[in-house]
Design a protein around this motif. Structure first.
Motif, PDB file in Angstrom:
ATOM      1  N   LEU A  61       0.828  -1.358   0.076  1.00 30.73           N
ATOM      2  CA  LEU A  61       0.230  -0.131   0.075  1.00 30.73           C
ATOM      3  C   LEU A  61       1.004   1.351   0.140  1.00 30.73           C
ATOM      4  O   LEU A  61       1.710   1.406   0.952  1.00 30.73           O
ATOM      5  CB  LEU A  61      -0.869   0.019   1.348  1.00 30.73           C
ATOM      6  CG  LEU A  61      -1.942   1.083   1.295  1.00 30.73           C
ATOM      7  CD1 LEU A  61      -3.010   0.656   0.258  1.00 30.73           C
ATOM      8  CD2 LEU A  61      -2.370   1.292   2.559  1.00 30.73           C
ATOM      9  N   PRO A  62       1.020   1.849  -1.085  1.00 29.65           N
ATOM     10  CA  PRO A  62       1.757   3.100  -1.243  1.00 29.65           C
ATOM     11  C   PRO A  62       1.289   4.301  -0.060  1.00 29.65           C
ATOM     12  O   PRO A  62       0.439   4.459   0.344  1.00 29.65           O
ATOM     13  CB  PRO A  62       1.349   3.720  -2.452  1.00 29.65           C
ATOM     14  CG  PRO A  62       0.771   2.465  -3.143  1.00 29.65           C
ATOM     15  CD  PRO A  62       0.131   1.799  -2.336  1.00 29.65           C
ATOM     16  N   ALA A  63       2.457   4.955   0.358  1.00 35.22           N
ATOM     17  CA  ALA A  63       2.265   5.890   1.511  1.00 35.22           C
ATOM     18  C   ALA A  63       1.550   6.968   1.203  1.00 35.22           C
ATOM     19  O   ALA A  63       1.146   7.537   1.938  1.00 35.22           O
ATOM     20  CB  ALA A  63       3.998   6.205   1.914  1.00 35.22           C
ATOM     21  N   ASP A  64       1.562   7.575  -0.104  1.00 32.68           N
ATOM     22  CA  ASP A  64       0.684   8.274  -0.360  1.00 32.68           C
ATOM     23  C   ASP A  64      -0.839   8.035  -0.861  1.00 32.68           C
ATOM     24  O   ASP A  64      -1.431   8.840  -1.575  1.00 32.68           O
ATOM     25  CB  ASP A  64       1.137   9.280  -1.670  1.00 32.68           C
ATOM     26  CG  ASP A  64       1.385   8.622  -3.068  1.00 32.68           C
ATOM     27  OD1 ASP A  64       1.201   7.078  -2.963  1.00 32.68           O
ATOM     28  OD2 ASP A  64       1.628   8.980  -3.866  1.00 32.68           O
ATOM     29  N   THR A  65      -1.307   6.957  -0.125  1.00 31.71           N
ATOM     30  CA  THR A  65      -2.637   6.325  -0.674  1.00 31.71           C
ATOM     31  C   THR A  65      -3.746   7.287  -0.115  1.00 31.71           C
ATOM     32  O   THR A  65      -3.700   7.882   0.843  1.00 31.71           O
ATOM     33  CB  THR A  65      -2.771   4.912   0.064  1.00 31.71           C
ATOM     34  OG1 THR A  65      -2.164   3.998  -0.637  1.00 31.71           O
ATOM     35  CG2 THR A  65      -4.234   4.727   0.053  1.00 31.71           C
ATOM     36  N   THR A  66      -4.630   7.792  -0.951  1.00 35.22           N
ATOM     37  CA  THR A  66      -5.653   8.492  -0.492  1.00 35.22           C
ATOM     38  C   THR A  66      -7.109   7.739  -1.047  1.00 35.22           C
ATOM     39  O   THR A  66      -7.251   6.719  -1.556  1.00 35.22           O
ATOM     40  CB  THR A  66      -5.796   9.873  -1.232  1.00 35.22           C
ATOM     41  OG1 THR A  66      -5.973   9.642  -2.664  1.00 35.22           O
ATOM     42  CG2 THR A  66      -4.356  10.753  -1.261  1.00 35.22           C
ATOM     43  N   ILE A  67      -8.290   8.268  -0.383  1.00 33.09           N
ATOM     44  CA  ILE A  67      -9.530   7.747  -0.818  1.00 33.09           C
ATOM     45  C   ILE A  67      -9.654   7.936  -2.384  1.00 33.09           C
ATOM     46  O   ILE A  67     -10.321   6.871  -3.036  1.00 33.09           O
ATOM     47  CB  ILE A  67     -10.756   8.469  -0.078  1.00 33.09           C
ATOM     48  CG1 ILE A  67     -10.551   8.369   1.376  1.00 33.09           C
ATOM     49  CG2 ILE A  67     -12.062   7.903  -0.770  1.00 33.09           C
ATOM     50  CD1 ILE A  67     -10.827   7.021   1.957  1.00 33.09           C
ATOM     51  N   ALA A 188      -5.831   8.092   5.099  1.00 27.83           N
ATOM     52  CA  ALA A 188      -6.862   8.636   3.991  1.00 27.83           C
ATOM     53  C   ALA A 188      -8.069   8.831   4.508  1.00 27.83           C
ATOM     54  O   ALA A 188      -8.380   9.884   3.935  1.00 27.83           O
ATOM     55  CB  ALA A 188      -6.409   7.422   3.081  1.00 27.83           C
ATOM     56  N   LEU A 189      -8.633   8.120   5.478  1.00 28.73           N
ATOM     57  CA  LEU A 189      -9.954   8.494   5.718  1.00 28.73           C
ATOM     58  C   LEU A 189      -9.928  10.003   6.607  1.00 28.73           C
ATOM     59  O   LEU A 189     -10.747  10.743   6.337  1.00 28.73           O
ATOM     60  CB  LEU A 189     -10.457   7.619   6.928  1.00 28.73           C
ATOM     61  CG  LEU A 189     -11.186   6.329   6.271  1.00 28.73           C
ATOM     62  CD1 LEU A 189     -11.518   5.344   7.628  1.00 28.73           C
ATOM     63  CD2 LEU A 189     -12.506   6.805   5.863  1.00 28.73           C
ATOM     64  N   ARG A 190      -8.963  10.119   7.380  1.00 30.85           N
ATOM     65  CA  ARG A 190      -8.976  11.521   8.002  1.00 30.85           C
ATOM     66  C   ARG A 190      -8.558  12.708   7.062  1.00 30.85           C
ATOM     67  O   ARG A 190      -9.345  13.821   7.405  1.00 30.85           O
ATOM     68  CB  ARG A 190      -7.792  11.565   9.089  1.00 30.85           C
ATOM     69  CG  ARG A 190      -7.731  10.748  10.274  1.00 30.85           C
ATOM     70  CD  ARG A 190      -6.526  10.953  10.954  1.00 30.85           C
ATOM     71  NE  ARG A 190      -6.484  10.154  12.281  1.00 30.85           N
ATOM     72  CZ  ARG A 190      -7.216  10.549  13.419  1.00 30.85           C
ATOM     73  NH1 ARG A 190      -7.720  11.736  13.493  1.00 30.85           N
ATOM     74  NH2 ARG A 190      -7.210   9.702  14.409  1.00 30.85           N
ATOM     75  N   ALA A 191      -7.926  12.527   5.927  1.00 33.26           N
ATOM     76  CA  ALA A 191      -7.670  13.569   5.141  1.00 33.26           C
ATOM     77  C   ALA A 191      -8.905  13.898   4.240  1.00 33.26           C
ATOM     78  O   ALA A 191      -8.930  14.713   3.497  1.00 33.26           O
ATOM     79  CB  ALA A 191      -6.451  13.280   4.286  1.00 33.26           C
ATOM     80  N   TYR A 192      -9.745  12.780   3.928  1.00 31.24           N
ATOM     81  CA  TYR A 192     -10.634  12.962   2.783  1.00 31.24           C
ATOM     82  C   TYR A 192     -11.720  13.830   3.177  1.00 31.24           C
ATOM     83  O   TYR A 192     -12.573  13.766   4.512  1.00 31.24           O
ATOM     84  CB  TYR A 192     -11.423  11.669   2.821  1.00 31.24           C
ATOM     85  CG  TYR A 192     -12.398  11.822   1.425  1.00 31.24           C
ATOM     86  CD1 TYR A 192     -11.865  11.914   0.234  1.00 31.24           C
ATOM     87  CD2 TYR A 192     -13.940  11.529   1.618  1.00 31.24           C
ATOM     88  CE1 TYR A 192     -12.605  12.203  -0.887  1.00 31.24           C
ATOM     89  CE2 TYR A 192     -14.563  11.428   0.498  1.00 31.24           C
ATOM     90  CZ  TYR A 192     -14.230  11.966  -0.715  1.00 31.24           C
ATOM     91  OH  TYR A 192     -14.968  11.882  -1.920  1.00 31.24           O
ATOM     92  N   ASP A 193     -12.048  14.945   2.627  1.00 30.44           N
ATOM     93  CA  ASP A 193     -12.926  16.020   2.829  1.00 30.44           C
ATOM     94  C   ASP A 193     -13.247  16.507   1.701  1.00 30.44           C
ATOM     95  O   ASP A 193     -12.755  17.716   1.231  1.00 30.44           O
ATOM     96  CB  ASP A 193     -12.358  17.202   3.836  1.00 30.44           C
ATOM     97  CG  ASP A 193     -13.490  18.035   4.406  1.00 30.44           C
ATOM     98  OD1 ASP A 193     -14.580  17.963   4.104  1.00 30.44           O
ATOM     99  OD2 ASP A 193     -12.879  19.086   4.976  1.00 30.44           O
ATOM    100  N   PRO A 194     -14.632  16.014   1.027  1.00 32.81           N
ATOM    101  CA  PRO A 194     -14.927  16.620  -0.403  1.00 32.81           C
ATOM    102  C   PRO A 194     -15.462  17.966  -0.355  1.00 32.81           C
ATOM    103  O   PRO A 194     -15.588  18.559  -1.356  1.00 32.81           O
ATOM    104  CB  PRO A 194     -15.897  15.329  -0.715  1.00 32.81           C
ATOM    105  CG  PRO A 194     -16.451  14.837   0.595  1.00 32.81           C
ATOM    106  CD  PRO A 194     -15.167  14.921   1.570  1.00 32.81           C
TER     107      PRO A 194
END
Length: 268
Positions: A61-67, A188-194
């Motif tokens: 799993l890459p370190a820069d994984t995002t939603i 990734a969950l924490r960072a996701y803010d659409p």
């Protein structure tokens, strides 16, 4: 074992059925949907898969994984198995993936169901993530796995099905991913803010919340429904965070009619 784009997947149901992709939550395993598979596959061509970094999929799993990159995995999977468009049911993190898919590749999505998801991470949910990460880092994977039912299930159900949960926990430990994988998925969950991008999602969306969810307050799901221009309802029912497993018949009674085209709104 079927694999495409580094992802383990399974196909169930009639080959000519409408495609329906099921995306699990933080655990990432297709096994999450075991209680729902028969009912959904009776009508739909169901696609199950393990998220990248978990289960039987590629463990890198890459370190820069995002939603967003997780939504990219879904697109790659659909391309690999030749499915142009699908309905999508996502639980928690899986629901965030569905939202990201709707924004990134709207033509690939028909209807979206988000179960115990959110528009913006609730501070209480963030606290739960902090607690789970502390357990994982300080006490190890076994403590993390054995604490998981506290967050997912109502006490009465966990007690009644404790032998089954013990087997689940043993299986989870046997295939537990590296600590950094869990950290990256939670990050990734924490960072996701659409944010206001949610207004661009014009797909029919069903947002399901549960009043006794101990991880995601039901108000977070209501806020998501209110932020979407075509959310048909925000339904509350019991079953904790893992409501589709705890109350599968009630879950199916809501999901199947809505997918079939019935429209109703009982959000209060």
């Amino acid at each position: 074992m079927a694999e495409a784009a580094g992802l383990y997947y399974e196909l169930h149901g009639p080959p000519d059925g409408e495609p329906l992709l099921l995306s699990p939550g933080l655990g990432g395993s297709a096994h999450y949907w075991d209680a729902n598979l028969a009912a959904l596959a009776a009508r739909y061509r169901v696609i199950l898969y393990d998220h990248r970094g978990t289960g039987r999929s590629d463990r890198a799993l890459p370190a820069d994984t995002t939603i967003g990159t997780m939504a990219g995995d879904v697109i790659a999977l659909l391309d690999a198995i030749g499915i142009e468009k699908c309905h999508f049911i996502g639980h928690a993190l899986g629901g965030m993936i569905g939202l990201a898919l709707a924004l990134r590749a709207p033509a690939r999505l028909s209807k979206l169901i988000v179960v115990n998801g959110w528009a913006k991470l609730d501070p209480f949910t963030a606290l739960c993530f902090d607690t789970r990460l502390a357990l994982l880092r300080d006490s190890g994977p076994e403590a993390y796995v054995r604490a998981q039912p506290i967050f997912l299930y109502p006490a009465h159900w966990a007690s009644a099905f404790f032998d089954e949960l013990e087997k689940d926990m043993a299986q989870q430990l046997a295939s537990f991913p590296p600590v950094k994988t869990i950290e990256r998925r939670i990050a990734a969950l924490r960072a996701y803010d659409p944010g206001s991008d949610l207004q661009r999602i014009d797909h029919p969306v069903l947002v399901i919340t549960t009043s006794d969810d101990l991880l995601v307050p039901w108000q977070a799901g209501r806020a998501l429904a209110q932020a979407l221009p075509n959310a048909t309802r925000c339904q509350q029912f019991g079953g904790g965070h893992a409501a589709s497993r705890v109350e599968p018949e009630e879950f199916h009674d809501r999901v199947l009619p809505w997918l079939a085209g019935e429209s109703w709104d009982d959000d209060e």
